[in-house]
Enzyme design. Structure first.
Site, PDB file in Angstrom:
ATOM      1  N   CYS A  97       0.843  -1.190   0.000  1.00  0.00           N
ATOM      2  CA  CYS A  97       0.000   0.000   0.000  1.00  0.00           C
ATOM      3  C   CYS A  97       0.881   1.243   0.000  1.00  0.00           C
ATOM      4  O   CYS A  97       1.915   1.287   0.671  1.00  0.00           O
ATOM      5  CB  CYS A  97      -0.900  -0.010   1.232  1.00  0.00           C
ATOM      6  SG  CYS A  97      -1.853   1.505   1.466  1.00  0.00           S
ATOM      7  N   CYS A 100       1.382   4.430   3.805  1.00  0.00           N
ATOM      8  CA  CYS A 100       2.370   4.605   4.876  1.00  0.00           C
ATOM      9  C   CYS A 100       3.733   4.131   4.377  1.00  0.00           C
ATOM     10  O   CYS A 100       3.835   3.060   3.789  1.00  0.00           O
ATOM     11  CB  CYS A 100       1.982   3.801   6.116  1.00  0.00           C
ATOM     12  SG  CYS A 100       0.435   4.345   6.889  1.00  0.00           S
ATOM     13  N   CYS A 179      -7.358  -0.887   7.933  1.00  0.00           N
ATOM     14  CA  CYS A 179      -6.343   0.161   7.879  1.00  0.00           C
ATOM     15  C   CYS A 179      -6.150   0.697   9.289  1.00  0.00           C
ATOM     16  O   CYS A 179      -7.011   1.418   9.805  1.00  0.00           O
ATOM     17  CB  CYS A 179      -6.772   1.270   6.924  1.00  0.00           C
ATOM     18  SG  CYS A 179      -5.622   2.660   6.880  1.00  0.00           S
ATOM     19  N   GLN A 283      -8.050  19.253   8.133  1.00  0.00           N
ATOM     20  CA  GLN A 283      -6.930  18.449   8.605  1.00  0.00           C
ATOM     21  C   GLN A 283      -7.442  17.064   8.989  1.00  0.00           C
ATOM     22  O   GLN A 283      -8.469  16.939   9.658  1.00  0.00           O
ATOM     23  CB  GLN A 283      -6.260  19.113   9.815  1.00  0.00           C
ATOM     24  CG  GLN A 283      -5.611  20.449   9.513  1.00  0.00           C
ATOM     25  CD  GLN A 283      -4.318  20.310   8.712  1.00  0.00           C
ATOM     26  OE1 GLN A 283      -3.912  19.205   8.337  1.00  0.00           O
ATOM     27  NE2 GLN A 283      -3.680  21.434   8.430  1.00  0.00           N
ATOM     28  N   PHE A 312      -4.939  32.194   3.843  1.00  0.00           N
ATOM     29  CA  PHE A 312      -5.235  30.794   3.508  1.00  0.00           C
ATOM     30  C   PHE A 312      -6.077  30.194   4.641  1.00  0.00           C
ATOM     31  O   PHE A 312      -5.771  29.129   5.176  1.00  0.00           O
ATOM     32  CB  PHE A 312      -3.956  29.985   3.299  1.00  0.00           C
ATOM     33  CG  PHE A 312      -2.988  30.587   2.322  1.00  0.00           C
ATOM     34  CD1 PHE A 312      -3.080  30.317   0.965  1.00  0.00           C
ATOM     35  CD2 PHE A 312      -1.966  31.432   2.756  1.00  0.00           C
ATOM     36  CE1 PHE A 312      -2.181  30.876   0.061  1.00  0.00           C
ATOM     37  CE2 PHE A 312      -1.060  31.986   1.867  1.00  0.00           C
ATOM     38  CZ  PHE A 312      -1.165  31.712   0.513  1.00  0.00           C
ATOM     39  N   ASN A 317     -10.398  27.414  10.503  1.00  0.00           N
ATOM     40  CA  ASN A 317      -9.754  26.538  11.486  1.00  0.00           C
ATOM     41  C   ASN A 317      -8.902  27.322  12.485  1.00  0.00           C
ATOM     42  O   ASN A 317      -8.895  27.017  13.683  1.00  0.00           O
ATOM     43  CB  ASN A 317      -8.904  25.505  10.751  1.00  0.00           C
ATOM     44  CG  ASN A 317      -8.430  24.370  11.626  1.00  0.00           C
ATOM     45  OD1 ASN A 317      -9.237  23.698  12.266  1.00  0.00           O
ATOM     46  ND2 ASN A 317      -7.126  24.134  11.669  1.00  0.00           N
ATOM     47  N   ASP A 360      -6.979  35.888  -4.600  1.00  0.00           N
ATOM     48  CA  ASP A 360      -5.967  35.007  -5.187  1.00  0.00           C
ATOM     49  C   ASP A 360      -4.654  35.248  -4.447  1.00  0.00           C
ATOM     50  O   ASP A 360      -3.964  36.238  -4.687  1.00  0.00           O
ATOM     51  CB  ASP A 360      -5.811  35.306  -6.672  1.00  0.00           C
ATOM     52  CG  ASP A 360      -4.789  34.396  -7.350  1.00  0.00           C
ATOM     53  OD1 ASP A 360      -4.169  33.563  -6.646  1.00  0.00           O
ATOM     54  OD2 ASP A 360      -4.604  34.530  -8.571  1.00  0.00           O
ATOM     55  N   ASP A 381      -1.145  29.813   6.508  1.00  0.00           N
ATOM     56  CA  ASP A 381      -1.258  28.353   6.424  1.00  0.00           C
ATOM     57  C   ASP A 381      -1.435  27.963   4.961  1.00  0.00           C
ATOM     58  O   ASP A 381      -2.492  27.489   4.548  1.00  0.00           O
ATOM     59  CB  ASP A 381      -2.442  27.873   7.275  1.00  0.00           C
ATOM     60  CG  ASP A 381      -2.556  26.362   7.311  1.00  0.00           C
ATOM     61  OD1 ASP A 381      -1.588  25.672   6.923  1.00  0.00           O
ATOM     62  OD2 ASP A 381      -3.621  25.857   7.729  1.00  0.00           O
ATOM     63  N   CYS A 407       3.157  22.857   5.109  1.00  0.00           N
ATOM     64  CA  CYS A 407       3.068  21.427   4.790  1.00  0.00           C
ATOM     65  C   CYS A 407       4.160  21.026   3.806  1.00  0.00           C
ATOM     66  O   CYS A 407       4.099  19.948   3.218  1.00  0.00           O
ATOM     67  CB  CYS A 407       1.686  21.069   4.252  1.00  0.00           C
ATOM     68  SG  CYS A 407       1.199  21.975   2.772  1.00  0.00           S
TER      69      CYS A 407
END
Length: 451
Positions: A97, A100, A179, A283, A312, A317, A360, A381, A407
């Site tokens: 898979c 992970c 999973c 998230q 963003f 959040n 934008d 973010d 990220c």
């Protein structure tokens, strides 16, 4: 003129081309170190091998996945000499898979690897070391993922329905019935989903399935043609058994099978409820998300008389918790539908000191009226592409403090170069372990105007 040797071709430049290694070939290798994405690195006959599922110091047999030039990608098939760090993976599908990639690595070492990856990017690209390294922000190793997309494909030739996750470095589907990284509420659904879908009279109309767990549990089915009545009844009964909402995605936008059903998640420390719809970004790790927001508020420390800008912002959040501390929050997002939902979330939570705008954010902020209002602090973010155009103009906002949630360490490091040019100093940084058992790195960095 001398005759050419048989089999020898003269190249216009660069000499003789290196022989390409065929996919599927097995090769014994000595792993020297780990790459930034958690794969082992080996060197053999002028080629660099990236070997999934291996650790530094190991002797392994690797199967070639693909080769291009002097780079070979492979996966571990057999371990002859194991590292002392190696552990048994928690999942029977590990190695096949693609979900992970580092389950064979102890969690503490996973965190150390991610911290090293962040530090190396900041030093190599930006020549910066933070004044303070924060401890890794992490939660449970397993049973953390509240959202998943399950691949579904009808094999007409074999007359078989494949249900599972994509294989590593491939579009193939690995048939999966369990999973361990899914939250507990989704695990029984995942285990029984393949058999239920395979019972359909028209499996060829099935697309992917999405699973959600939050304020409610939900199953979304993408279908390319209307479902047969019996198949729809089977699907509805399945969802009822598991206490899950059913959402259908045919033509147009996804819709709940029962009008009035909604999706949402809670941010308990602030008594907030955020609504969202399929297609919106949230998230996937609820516990680390909450801890991330708490850390962001602690680092940014907005005072009751300060104005904060959240770029963003998504569904709110960060913006909604920020509104509980700051005098005024201006939140900006590129996706218009998410701006609308964020504004609704603010109203439904009785927050009146936060305003939402669509813009934008791949373009400079200079022409936006809301950007010229003056701010004490900014929270960013951005997606993986980073926020280069935004940070080029960020000093004009007047912000003395800037909190960057990333990220992608590579674009964080690139944007750090620009922030240093703008007169900011990297005060604190650390990783966010949003995706345990993978090499994916999220990070948080606090910048302050240099004194």
């Amino acid at each position: 003129m001398a005759k050419h040797e048989r089999g020898l071709r003269f190249q216009p430049t660069g000499g003789v081309k290196s022989v390409q290694i065929p996919a599927g070939k097995k090769q014994r290798l000595s792993i020297e170190r780990l790459s930034d994405d958690g794969r082992g690195i080996a060197f053999l006959e002028g080629k660099t091998w990236f070997v999934a599922g291996s650790l530094a110091g190991e002797e392994v047999e690797a199967r070639v996945l693909n080769a291009r030039g002097k780079v070979v990608e492979a996966r571990t098939e057999r371990v002859f000499v194991a590292s002392d760090l190696r552990r048994a993976p928690a999942c029977d599908y590990f190695g096949r898979c693609g979900g992970c990639s580092v389950q064979h690595v102890p969690h503490e070492e996973q965190l150390a690897l991610k911290q090293r990856m962040l530090a190396e990017q900041l030093l190599r690209v930006a020549n910066v070391v933070p004044d303070e390294w924060a401890a890794p922000l992490s939660g449970a190793e397993l049973a953390y993922r509240r959202r998943a997309r399950v691949a579904v494909r009808w094999d007409a030739k074999a007359k078989r329905l494949d249900v599972g996750f994509r294989a590593a470095a491939s579009q193939d589907i690995v048939s999966i019935e369990e999973c361990p990284v899914l939250v507990q509420a989704l695990q029984p659904i995942m285990s029984q989903l393949p058999a239920m879908l395979k019972s359909f009279s028209k499996p060829q109309v099935l697309g992917h399935v999405e699973l959600f767990s939050g304020s409610s549990t939900a199953v979304l089915l993408r279908h390319t043609a209307p479902l047969a009545e019996a198949d729809l009844a089977t699907l509805q009964a399945f969802c009822k058994t598991h206490g899950a909402q059913l959402w259908l995605h045919g033509e147009g936008e996804p819709q709940p099978a029962s009008p009035g059903d909604t999706l949402g998640y809670r941010l308990e420390p602030w008594n907030l409820q955020l609504a969202w719809r399929p297609g919106d970004f949230i998230q996937v790790n609820a516990a680390v998300n909450t801890a991330m927001i708490e850390q962001a508020l602690h680092w940014l420390a907005p005072a009751a008389d300060e104005r904060v800008m959240d770029l963003f912002c998504g569904l709110g959040n960060f913006a909604l918790p920020l509104a509980s501390l700051a005098k005024d929050v201006v939140a900006v997002e590129g996706v218009a539908t998410m701006v609308e939902r964020a504004a609704v979330n603010a109203m439904s939570n009785d927050l009146h000191n936060v305003r939402f705008f669509q813009a934008d954010l791949s373009q400079p902020l200079t022409h936006a009226d809301w950007a010229a209002e003056g701010f004490s602090a900014v929270l960013l973010d951005p997606p993986r592409d980073g926020a280069f155009e935004v940070v080029r103009q960020i000093r004009k906002t007047g912000a003395q403090r800037l909190l960057y949630v990333s990220c992608n360490p590579a674009t964080l490091a690139r944007d750090t170069v620009e922030l240093v040019k703008q007169g900011y100093r990297l005060k604190r940084a650390g990783i966010l372990d949003m995706f345990p058992q993978t090499a994916h790195v999220e990070a948080m960095a606090l910048f302050e105007v240099s004194k």
